[in-house]
Design a protein around this motif. Structure first.
Motif, short mmCIF file in Angstrom:
data_model
loop_
_atom_site.label_atom_id
_atom_site.label_comp_id
_atom_site.label_asym_id
_atom_site.label_seq_id
_atom_site.Cartn_x
_atom_site.Cartn_y
_atom_site.Cartn_z
N GLU A 269 -19.83 -8.21 51.46
CA GLU A 269 -19.13 -9.27 50.72
C GLU A 269 -18.91 -8.88 49.27
O GLU A 269 -17.85 -9.17 48.69
N ARG A 298 -11.83 -17.18 45.83
CA ARG A 298 -12.41 -18.14 46.77
C ARG A 298 -11.61 -18.20 48.06
O ARG A 298 -12.17 -18.24 49.16
N ASP A 303 -16.41 -18.42 49.35
CA ASP A 303 -17.28 -18.82 48.25
C ASP A 303 -18.57 -18.00 48.17
O ASP A 303 -19.05 -17.69 47.08
N ARG A 304 -19.18 -17.69 49.33
CA ARG A 304 -20.45 -16.96 49.27
C ARG A 304 -20.28 -15.59 48.64
O ARG A 304 -21.12 -15.13 47.86
N LEU A 307 -20.15 -16.08 44.92
CA LEU A 307 -21.47 -16.36 44.37
C LEU A 307 -22.32 -15.09 44.30
O LEU A 307 -23.06 -14.87 43.32
N ARG A 308 -22.22 -14.27 45.32
CA ARG A 308 -22.99 -13.03 45.32
C ARG A 308 -22.51 -12.07 44.23
O ARG A 308 -23.31 -11.35 43.63
N TYR A 348 -27.54 -17.88 44.01
CA TYR A 348 -26.25 -17.20 44.11
C TYR A 348 -26.23 -16.10 45.18
O TYR A 348 -25.30 -16.04 45.99
N GLN A 350 -28.38 -15.79 47.60
CA GLN A 350 -28.68 -16.52 48.83
C GLN A 350 -29.34 -15.62 49.89
O GLN A 350 -28.89 -15.54 51.03
N ASN A 351 -30.42 -14.94 49.48
CA ASN A 351 -31.17 -14.10 50.42
C ASN A 351 -32.60 -14.59 50.60
O ASN A 351 -33.51 -13.81 50.84
N ALA A 355 -29.15 -18.48 57.01
CA ALA A 355 -28.48 -19.75 57.25
C ALA A 355 -28.39 -20.11 58.73
O ALA A 355 -28.29 -21.28 59.09
#
Length: 431
Positions: A269, A298, A303-304, A307-308, A348, A350-351, A355
């Motif tokens: 990503e 986006r 979005d993810r 953020l990353r 951000y 997200q690790n 999910a």
């Protein structure tokens, strides 16, 4: 190289105690177990391979590592701060005069790698044999003649511990080959790059270079991967024993199995964001251009991914800031920046958990318990790749016993490891 029988006697007599104390950060009561482990590896070598007592051997070590800053920045050619720790893969090894590498690791079956066939083998993916074959292949490609050797290995770098048991193993194998067949010509940076190659191409894990670099170079190191072929490595001049804090690595008990796709999604990503700007990695993307393009990104990458990328740009600066703080002897500033790193990974990058499995959030539970136990002092953050595995905490010494008790009440006995920063990386321990 020292005859096996002679080296055993020297170890028993304490002839190598100073070397062991230096490498394993131990003294007093901590030394006898270290000495006994070294003797056990020598005895395991003799027992396993049936070599004569006068066989010249050496002891070789590849340490585990802890990430201090730069969570998931290395694969984007960013900056990291990492350190070797006093857990390692320890081997007794000697040439065997054949074209076969034989390695027995405690608790595992013997592996054999034939040097006449160093092409990646799909059947070996995700195995130690793949790492050995990959390391031997890369060193051979550099023009060295790699011979066969026998090695008996003991590793206390637990798999899935976030301390990179694979990098420790790769570096250990690289040090053995460099010493036995290359006249110690391979530098620490080369050994790290060789290990990464083996893990990427032969083992099948798309890792960055941080783990191998920290293991190979040793101590605390700030690494800038802007030029991935020639990374800038700076040994950080800070004595962590003077910080008044203990380094704790807490095993959450969560399983790394089936998380390869989660790990791989992060560089994928981030790479998608870089590709939007015609680049391969985020380090080559001007941050101002990235932020101005967030509305378009986006819709393009999701979005993810955005953020990353936000995490990367800030984390890259934080890693440099942490190194500067330690070089200046400002441990309090280092802790503040490290805490910010942990928050960014949670929000951000997200690790913290997968999910797809929202009921399984062991890392988040561990962080909550650690924050409560620290009561505003010290620092805690996710450690390494994330999603499962471990968290890291710097705990004020006055709180250490209570902290460890609280973490083990929450997660189970033996889950909280107190480690030291090791002063050297991959080494010929005794020869």
């Amino acid at each position: 190289m020292i005859p096996c029988k002679t080296l055993l006697a020297q170890l028993a007599e304490g002839a190598h105690d100073e070397r062991l104390k230096h490498i394993y950060c131990c003294d007093g009561d901590g030394l006898p177990p270290v000495r006994a482990r070294a003797c056990s590896v020598l005895e395991g070598f003799q027992r396993t391979f049936g070599r004569p007592e006068d066989t010249p051997v050496g002891l070789f070590s590849g340490p585990g590592r802890t990430e201090l800053g730069g969570n998931h920045t290395d694969h984007q050619h960013g900056r990291v701060l990492a350190a070797s720790v006093n857990l390692d893969a320890l081997a007794c090894a000697a040439p065997n005069g054949t074209a076969v590498i034989r390695i027995l690791s405690e608790g595992y079956p013997m592996l054999e790698v034939t040097l006449s066939d160093l092409i990646p083998d799909e059947r070996e993916r995700d195995s130690s044999a793949a790492l050995v074959r990959g390391v031997a292949a890369k060193i051979s490609s550099l023009g060295y003649t790699v011979g066969g050797f026998d090695a008996y290995v003991s590793s206390n770098v637990l798999g899935g511990s976030g301390l990179s048991s694979s990098a420790a193993y790769e570096v250990m194998v690289g040090v053995i080959i460099s010493h036995l067949f290359c006249h110690d010509a391979l530098s620490a940076v080369q050994l790290a790059q060789i290990g990464q190659y083996a893990e990427n191409v032969y083992f099948g894990k798309p890792c960055g270079l941080m783990d191998q670099m920290a293991s190979a170079v040793g101590s605390a190191v700030a690494i800038d991967f802007a030029d991935i072929e020639n990374p800038k490595v700076h040994k950080v001049d800070y004595d962590f024993t003077k910080s008044g804090h203990a380094l704790c690595i807490i095993d959450t008990g969560a399983d790394h199995a089936d998380l390869t796709d989660e790990y791989a999604a992060i560089p994928f990503e981030m790479g998608a964001v870089a590709a939007f700007f015609g680049k391969t990695v985020l380090r080559d993307v001007p941050e101002r251009e990235f932020r101005a393009s967030i509305p378009q990104l986006r819709g393009k990458v999701g979005d993810r991914a955005v953020l990353r990328a936000i995490h990367f740009f800030a984390e890259d600066k934080r890693a440099a800031g942490e190194a500067d703080a330690l070089d200046a002897g400002d441990f309090a500033r280092f802790l503040r920046i490290a805490e910010q790193s942990g928050h960014s990974s949670y929000m951000y990058l997200q690790n913290i958990y997968c999910a797809l499995h929202p009921k399984e959030q062991a890392v988040a539970i561990a962080l909550a318990a650690a924050e409560d136990a620290l009561a505003g002092e010290g620092m805690c953050r996710v450690h390494g790749g994330g999603f499962a595995g471990t968290i890291q905490a710097f705990v004020p010494l006055a709180r250490l016993d209570a902290f460890r008790e609280r973490m083990e009440e929450t997660l189970g006995k033996g889950r909280c490891m107190v480690l030291s920063i090791r002063p050297e990386g991959g080494v010929v321990l005794v020869d």
